[in-house]
Design a protein around this motif. Structure first.
Motif, short mmCIF file in Angstrom:
data_model
loop_
_atom_site.label_atom_id
_atom_site.label_comp_id
_atom_site.label_asym_id
_atom_site.label_seq_id
_atom_site.Cartn_x
_atom_site.Cartn_y
_atom_site.Cartn_z
N SER A 46 3.37 74.42 119.05
CA SER A 46 3.18 72.99 119.36
C SER A 46 3.05 72.71 120.85
CB SER A 46 4.34 72.18 118.80
OG SER A 46 5.56 72.57 119.41
N SER A 47 2.89 73.75 121.68
CA SER A 47 2.81 73.50 123.11
C SER A 47 1.84 74.45 123.80
CB SER A 47 4.20 73.63 123.74
OG SER A 47 4.65 74.98 123.69
N LEU A 48 1.32 74.00 124.94
CA LEU A 48 0.49 74.82 125.81
C LEU A 48 0.95 74.61 127.24
CD1 LEU A 48 -3.09 74.11 124.40
CD2 LEU A 48 -1.86 76.28 124.25
N THR A 49 1.01 75.67 128.02
CA THR A 49 1.35 75.59 129.44
C THR A 49 0.21 76.20 130.25
OG1 THR A 49 3.71 75.75 128.96
CG2 THR A 49 3.01 76.25 131.21
N PHE A 50 -0.36 75.39 131.15
CA PHE A 50 -1.46 75.85 132.01
C PHE A 50 -0.94 76.02 133.44
CE2 PHE A 50 -3.46 73.60 128.54
CZ PHE A 50 -4.58 74.36 128.24
N SER A 51 -1.46 77.01 134.14
CA SER A 51 -1.09 77.24 135.55
C SER A 51 -2.36 77.43 136.37
CB SER A 51 -0.20 78.47 135.68
OG SER A 51 0.98 78.33 134.93
N TRP A 52 -2.26 77.14 137.67
CA TRP A 52 -3.39 77.37 138.57
C TRP A 52 -2.85 77.76 139.94
CZ3 TRP A 52 -2.32 72.71 136.23
CH2 TRP A 52 -1.76 71.70 137.04
N ASP A 53 -3.75 78.34 140.73
CA ASP A 53 -3.36 78.74 142.08
C ASP A 53 -3.30 77.51 142.99
OD1 ASP A 53 -3.39 81.30 141.17
OD2 ASP A 53 -5.42 81.72 141.91
N LYS A 54 -2.42 77.57 143.95
CA LYS A 54 -2.28 76.48 144.91
C LYS A 54 -3.54 76.36 145.75
CE LYS A 54 0.67 74.76 148.62
NZ LYS A 54 1.87 75.03 149.45
N VAL A 55 -3.98 75.12 145.94
CA VAL A 55 -5.18 74.84 146.76
C VAL A 55 -4.71 74.39 148.14
CG1 VAL A 55 -7.24 73.41 147.00
CG2 VAL A 55 -6.54 74.23 144.73
N MET A 72 -8.97 62.14 124.20
CA MET A 72 -8.00 62.33 125.26
C MET A 72 -6.59 62.49 124.67
SD MET A 72 -7.69 62.53 128.54
CE MET A 72 -9.21 61.72 129.09
N VAL A 73 -5.87 63.52 125.11
CA VAL A 73 -4.50 63.76 124.67
C VAL A 73 -3.50 63.37 125.75
CG1 VAL A 73 -2.86 65.54 123.92
CG2 VAL A 73 -5.24 65.63 123.15
N ALA A 74 -3.81 63.69 127.03
CA ALA A 74 -2.92 63.36 128.14
C ALA A 74 -3.69 63.38 129.45
CB ALA A 74 -1.75 64.35 128.20
N PHE A 85 2.26 70.88 127.93
CA PHE A 85 2.00 69.83 126.95
C PHE A 85 2.74 70.19 125.66
CE2 PHE A 85 -1.66 70.15 129.75
CZ PHE A 85 -1.79 68.84 130.20
N THR A 86 3.45 69.25 125.11
CA THR A 86 4.20 69.48 123.86
C THR A 86 3.71 68.52 122.78
OG1 THR A 86 5.93 67.94 124.52
CG2 THR A 86 6.25 70.27 125.10
#
Length: 591
Positions: A46-55, A72-74, A85-86
């Protein structure tokens, strides 16, 4: 998305105001920030976690998440470099858009939008429980094996409201793998259960059901001797066993209507009916109807025990009033039918022929019925060391038996049977034979009555071995170690069938556990059935001489099949095999 739009509009206004107040030198084109590099995504059901490099030079990051339909979800902004996201749907793909914001009055502008997709994990339904129900003394116990990953079980069953005659559904939830139910009415019932889990990766299992019947039907009746320790007297008593594992000793102290009702638990301990009163020590008070001892107390601390079956057994009842002692009830085996044959009886007395049946019993006795065609007038006899002996007759006269056929008339209602010097004889077996009776009427000469059945000289075939059998199994079962054994004996009926894979092999069951049939090869010449070591559920059915030794049963022309020295072996792998039984035997007698 609303927050994002407001933020964007605010930025536009600020920028517009800034441009109006600046000189031409401020109109230089700004350099966009580097695009966020989305580098990782982790998921659950029920969840997804996204990460990215610092800009570099970014003050914050805007993002929005849409589902597979583009809805649109969030949307929001964050100063961090990850977002979780949960409350998402399982097994669904989502797309995240991320962009970096530059300082408002700096030399950099907002980055381009970067996207990355992620899919939530799929759920897995739990396996359905496999419930089994046992009924004993009106109490139902439903059990099932533990379902992997389940944390509890939700169950339901119908209960009749006797006041309103309506059926109500009782529901419950338990973390155990069994439910005990009492107070159900005498009818058929269905128990429903499914597994559930607190782990979101698993959904509820399918429902599983088991049906059972609460009944109180007579299973068998035995007669025996009941001995009172206190009175020092013995009474002829009848015990009835019921299919709900309850029992009644009728007139147990010789007084009509003063019965003892009880059940027997799994350990063979007698449990008096719960309707009996208890004294201050918790002992059961059972009325006897005897004036000198109107009641007896059955101890609640010293176990009264039950051992036996419909063939034979004994009960020990620990009493604790008057002079403490142990009452006993003992019943002996009644004769069991071995086989029967239908044939033709030819009377020397009246010249008539009758269709009759000869029944052979395990105590060496026989019954010819209905003798001379009259119901209730059967000929009961034994063959004792080759000598014909009547066991029921009306009198003895001049070394012969006076018998009554039940017919009316001058000559054939009664006559003499000469039972000495082998004048009367039984020859043959259940397949074919002859019973010869040397008889004389009151007004006629001596002669022979002859009963014949089957086809003389016919060879036994494997088809003769197929059919319904009574069986008796007994032996000793391993309990805790090889010095601790439990003696068992039980009986029943079973239909022996031909193997579907080999017409020369037969299938048998009920050596100890039910529904674990084994197959044996028949040798008609040697009159043996050989069972190579083979699976019996979790066990290996083989000889007690070793797990690699076959079991060899024998049979005779009366179709009595005898097994001895069989065993069930459990494979412990490198530790070898472990056997569970000792001194075993099973006898199948064709009905």
């Amino acid at each position: 998305m609303k927050n994002f739009k407001i933020l964007a509009m605010t930025l536009c206004c600020i920028l517009a105001m800034g441009f109006a107040a600046c000189s031409d030198d401020d109109d230089a084109v700004k350099t966009a920030l580097k695009d966020p590099a989305l580098s990782n995504v982790s998921e659950s059901v029920s969840s997804l976690t996204f990460s990215w490099d610092k800009v570099d030079n970014a003050t914050q990051y805007g993002y929005e998440l849409v589902d597979e339909a583009g809805e649109m979800v969030a949307t929001d902004v964050t100063k961090g470099t990850s977002v979780k996201f949960t409350g998402l749907k399982p097994a669904t793909t989502y797309t995240l858009s991320v962009w970096a914001y530059a300082p408002l009055y700096g030399e950099m502008s907002t980055s381009k939008i970067a996207t990355l997709t992620g899919t939530t994990a799929a759920t897995e339904p739990l396996a359905a429980p496999r419930p089994e129900a046992t009924v004993a003394a009106g109490v139902v116990t439903v059990t099932w094996e533990e379902v992997p990953h389940a944390t509890s079980y939700v169950y339901s069953y119908p209960v009749l409201d006797k006041a309103t005659a309506e059926t109500n559904i009782v529901t419950g939830e338990t973390s155990d793998t069994s439910v005990t139910i009492e107070g159900l009415d005498l009818t058929a019932h269905t128990f429903t259960v499914y597994a559930t889990s607190t782990d979101e990766a698993y959904t509820d299992s399918p429902e599983a059901t088991v049906s059972f019947t609460i009944s109180h039907d007579e299973l068998y009746t035995v007669t025996g001797k009941y001995t009172s320790a206190h009175l020092g007297q013995t009474f002829d008593v009848t015990m009835v066993a019921y299919d709900d594992n309850t029992y009644t000793l009728f007139a147990w102290y010789g007084v009509d209507y003063y019965n003892f009702d009880f059940s027997v638990n799994a350990d063979g301990v007698i449990v008096p009916n719960s309707s009996y009163a208890l004294n201050s020590l918790g002992d059961y008070i059972i009325p006897t109807g005897v004036s000198s001892m109107p009641e007896v107390y059955i101890s609640s601390t010293n176990s009264s025990t039950f051992t036996g079956n419909k063939r034979q057994g004994e009960i020990h009842i620990y009493t604790c009033n008057y002079e403490s002692g142990v009452d006993t009830f003992v019943w002996s085996p009644s004769r069991q039918e071995l086989w029967r044959a239908t044939g033709t009886y030819s009377s020397h007395i009246n010249g008539k022929t009758y269709n009759e049946t000869l029944i052979a019993y395990d105590d060496g006795s026989y019954t010819l019925e209905p003798w001379y065609g009259v119901d209730g007038y059967n000929l009961e006899f034994k063959i004792d060391n080759g000598q014909f002996v009547l066991t029921e007759y009306y009198g003895i006269y001049d070394a012969g038996y006076w018998v009554n056929t039940g017919l009316t008339g001058d000559d054939d209602y009664g006559f003499y049977i000469w039972a000495y010097d082998n004048y009367c004889r039984l020859e043959g077996n259940r397949l074919a034979g002859t019973l010869t009776l040397y008889t004389e009427s009151m007004n006629g000469p001596w002669g022979e009555d002859v009963f014949t059945w089957g086809t003389s000289g016919r060879d036994l075939t494997i088809d003769d071995l197929v059919g319904e059998y009574n069986f008796v199994t007994k032996g000793q079962e391993y309990l805790t170690d090889y010095t601790n054994w439990y003696t068992f004996e039980y009986d029943g009926t079973y239909k022996v069938t031909k193997s579907a894979d080999d017409p020369n092999s037969l299938v048998f069951d009920y050596f100890y556990w039910y529904d674990y049939p084994v197959t044996g090869k028949v040798d008609m010449e040697a009159k043996t059935i050989t069972f190579q070591p083979q699976s019996m559920g979790y066990y290996l059915f083989a000889s007690s001489d070793g797990p690699d030794v076959p079991v060899v049963a024998t049979f005779d022309e009366n179709l009595v099949i005898t097994f001895t020295n069989w065993n069930c072996w459990y494979d412990f792998g490198a530790d070898g095999y472990y056997y569970y039984f000792y001194d075993t035997s099973t006898v199948f007698s064709k009905i």
